[in-house]
Design an enzyme around this catalytic site. Structure first.
Site, short mmCIF file in Angstrom:
data_model
loop_
_atom_site.label_atom_id
_atom_site.label_comp_id
_atom_site.label_asym_id
_atom_site.label_seq_id
_atom_site.Cartn_x
_atom_site.Cartn_y
_atom_site.Cartn_z
N ARG A 86 0.88 -1.19 0.00
CA ARG A 86 0.00 0.00 0.00
C ARG A 86 0.91 1.22 0.00
O ARG A 86 1.64 1.44 0.98
CB ARG A 86 -0.92 -0.02 1.22
CG ARG A 86 -1.65 1.28 1.42
CD ARG A 86 -2.78 1.20 2.43
NE ARG A 86 -3.91 0.48 1.90
CZ ARG A 86 -5.15 0.56 2.39
NH1 ARG A 86 -5.40 1.32 3.43
NH2 ARG A 86 -6.14 -0.13 1.85
N HIS A 120 -7.11 0.49 -6.70
CA HIS A 120 -7.40 -0.37 -5.54
C HIS A 120 -8.08 -1.65 -6.08
O HIS A 120 -9.26 -1.89 -5.86
CB HIS A 120 -8.31 0.38 -4.57
CG HIS A 120 -8.32 -0.16 -3.17
ND1 HIS A 120 -7.53 -1.23 -2.78
CD2 HIS A 120 -9.03 0.20 -2.07
CE1 HIS A 120 -7.75 -1.49 -1.50
NE2 HIS A 120 -8.65 -0.64 -1.05
N GLN A 163 -10.07 -4.14 -3.81
CA GLN A 163 -11.37 -3.59 -3.41
C GLN A 163 -12.39 -3.76 -4.54
O GLN A 163 -13.51 -4.23 -4.31
CB GLN A 163 -11.20 -2.09 -3.08
CG GLN A 163 -12.48 -1.41 -2.67
CD GLN A 163 -12.98 -1.88 -1.31
OE1 GLN A 163 -12.24 -1.88 -0.35
NE2 GLN A 163 -14.23 -2.29 -1.23
N ASP A 166 -17.37 6.89 -2.00
CA ASP A 166 -16.12 6.80 -1.24
C ASP A 166 -15.87 8.17 -0.61
O ASP A 166 -16.55 9.15 -0.94
CB ASP A 166 -14.97 6.39 -2.18
CG ASP A 166 -13.64 6.17 -1.47
OD1 ASP A 166 -13.63 6.03 -0.23
OD2 ASP A 166 -12.58 6.16 -2.15
N CYS A 209 -16.62 1.52 0.17
CA CYS A 209 -15.45 0.67 0.45
C CYS A 209 -15.04 0.74 1.91
O CYS A 209 -14.40 -0.18 2.41
CB CYS A 209 -14.29 1.08 -0.45
SG CYS A 209 -13.86 2.83 -0.28
N ARG A 216 -14.01 -8.87 1.48
CA ARG A 216 -12.59 -8.58 1.26
C ARG A 216 -11.75 -9.79 1.67
O ARG A 216 -10.81 -10.17 0.99
CB ARG A 216 -12.14 -7.35 2.07
CG ARG A 216 -12.63 -6.00 1.59
CD ARG A 216 -12.11 -5.61 0.22
NE ARG A 216 -10.66 -5.55 0.12
CZ ARG A 216 -9.89 -4.52 0.47
NH1 ARG A 216 -10.45 -3.41 0.92
NH2 ARG A 216 -8.58 -4.56 0.34
N1 CP Z 1 -11.47 -0.38 1.98
C1 CP Z 1 -10.20 -0.45 2.43
O1 CP Z 1 -9.25 -0.68 1.69
O2 CP Z 1 -10.09 -0.25 3.77
P1 CP Z 1 -8.72 -0.06 4.58
O3 CP Z 1 -8.15 1.27 4.15
O4 CP Z 1 -9.14 -0.06 6.01
O5 CP Z 1 -7.81 -1.19 4.24
N1 NVA Z 2 -10.00 6.56 -1.63
C1 NVA Z 2 -9.67 6.12 -0.30
C2 NVA Z 2 -9.91 4.65 -0.18
C3 NVA Z 2 -9.60 4.05 1.15
C4 NVA Z 2 -9.86 2.58 1.18
C5 NVA Z 2 -8.22 6.47 -0.01
O1 NVA Z 2 -7.36 6.33 -0.90
O2 NVA Z 2 -7.92 6.91 1.11
#
Ligand code: CP
Ligand code: NVA
Length: 304
Positions: free
Chosen positions: A101, A128, A131, A223, A263, A291
């Site tokens: 990440r 993502h 997701q 989101d 999400c 997930r």
């Molecule tokens: N939806 C998602 O990726 O959640 P987190 O940021 O908690 O992993």
């Molecule tokens: N768009 C959000 C998604 C988190 C799961 C972010 O990048 O923070």
């Protein structure tokens, strides 16, 4: 040759369908897979916080009989203390797979380029994919088909939308998207999604009108308005996104029984009201649970 999951473009429609079939099996019979990853290990390089992605990959790997090691920002400081290349080459000697990440999508691409083991994108500024696979799997699970279904995404043209749009386009699910001016999905991503849509027969409709997007929708998805890393622009963003909230009035425009997706994490009272996210048509916790099942299927597909 090793297979990565950097973005949805890494998968063809058969690959997506394989992940969905495997997910159904893993979800239906957890006990059958308790030794599937015995003796194998993954590392999770996370530069940002996470609940769902970290826990589903870490515990998912353990449920498959393997090991998972969380490497947060203070552990290896990829790109700071050590170059992305050196991290990729060294971790490939210890691990069987890497979930990353990052802020910068190019860092995940570079990691995958130099790693000898599969690299999975656990969220970048651009994509993502884990997701999106879960979201589309959840829609299939709830509605049984993609034919004649319209998914409305109302909100930021961000990483989550990019991957959702590409996955929907690949499986033949129609999408209506509404983002404020200046926050639409990037043109190059829309072009790729439109190419996939042409092949599957799906329609992608993009506008700046949340009401028009919600009208007649079978599923409404949103989101956060301020993603991780965008905090300095929060004030400007919150102003721009006014009018894009998923609330009871907007839901009235959708089909009766329209599903609500997010999400998570959600900023309740900002992009979505409590009344909608807690309504009987909200499937956000089923989505979050899935997930885990989808992540296990991804690990089985890429690491076996
Ligand atoms: N939806 C998602 O990726 O959640 P987190 O940021 O908690 O992993
Ligand atoms: N768009 C959000 C998604 C988190 C799961 C972010 O990048 O923070």
């Amino acid at each position: 040759m090793k297979e990565d999951l950097i973005s949805i473009q890494c998968l063809d429609t058969q690959g997506i369908s394989d992940i969905f079939s495997l997910t159904e099996k893993v979800k239906a019979d957890k006990a059958k897979y308790t030794d599937a990853m015995k003796g194998r290990s993954i590392g999770l390089i996370f530069q940002k916080p996470s609940n769902r992605t970290r826990v589903s990959f870490e515990i998912g790997m353990i449920q498959l009989g393997g090991n998972a090691l969380y490497l947060g920002p203070d552990e290896i400081d990829m790109g700071g203390r050590e170059s992305v290349k050196d991290v990729a080459c060294v971790l490939s000697r210890y691990l069987d797979g890497i979930v990353a990440r990052t802020y910068n999508h190019d860092d995940i691409k570079e990691l995958a380029l130099y790693a000898d083991v599969p690299v999975i994108n656990g969220l970048s500024d651009r994509a993502h994919p884990c997701q999106a696979l879960t979201d589309i799997f959840t829609i299939k699970e709830k509605l049984g088909t993609f034919k004649g279904i319209t998914l409305a995404y109302i909100g930021d043209g961000n990483n989550v939308l990019n991957s959702l749009m590409m996955t929907a386009a690949k499986v033949g699910l129609d999408m209506k998207i509404a983002s404020p001016k200046g926050y639409e999905p990037e043109e190059d991503i829309v072009d790729i999604a439109k190419k996939f849509a042409k092949e599957s027969g799906a329609k992608i409709w993009i506008s700046n009108d949340p009401n028009a997007a919600a009208k007649g929708a079978d599923v409404i998805y949103t989101d956060v308005w301020v993603s991780m890393g965008q905090e300095k622009d929060a004030k400007k963003r919150l102003k721009a996104f006014k009018g894009f909230q998923i609330n009871d009035n907007l839901m009235k425009l959708a089909k009766k029984g329209c599903l609500v997706m997010h999400c998570l994490p959600a900023n309740r009272g900002q992009e979505i009201t409590d009344s909608v996210i807690d309504s009987k048509n909200s499937v956000v916790y089923d989505q979050a649970e899935n997930r885990m099942h989808v992540q296990k299927a991804i690990l089985l597909k890429l690491l076996q």
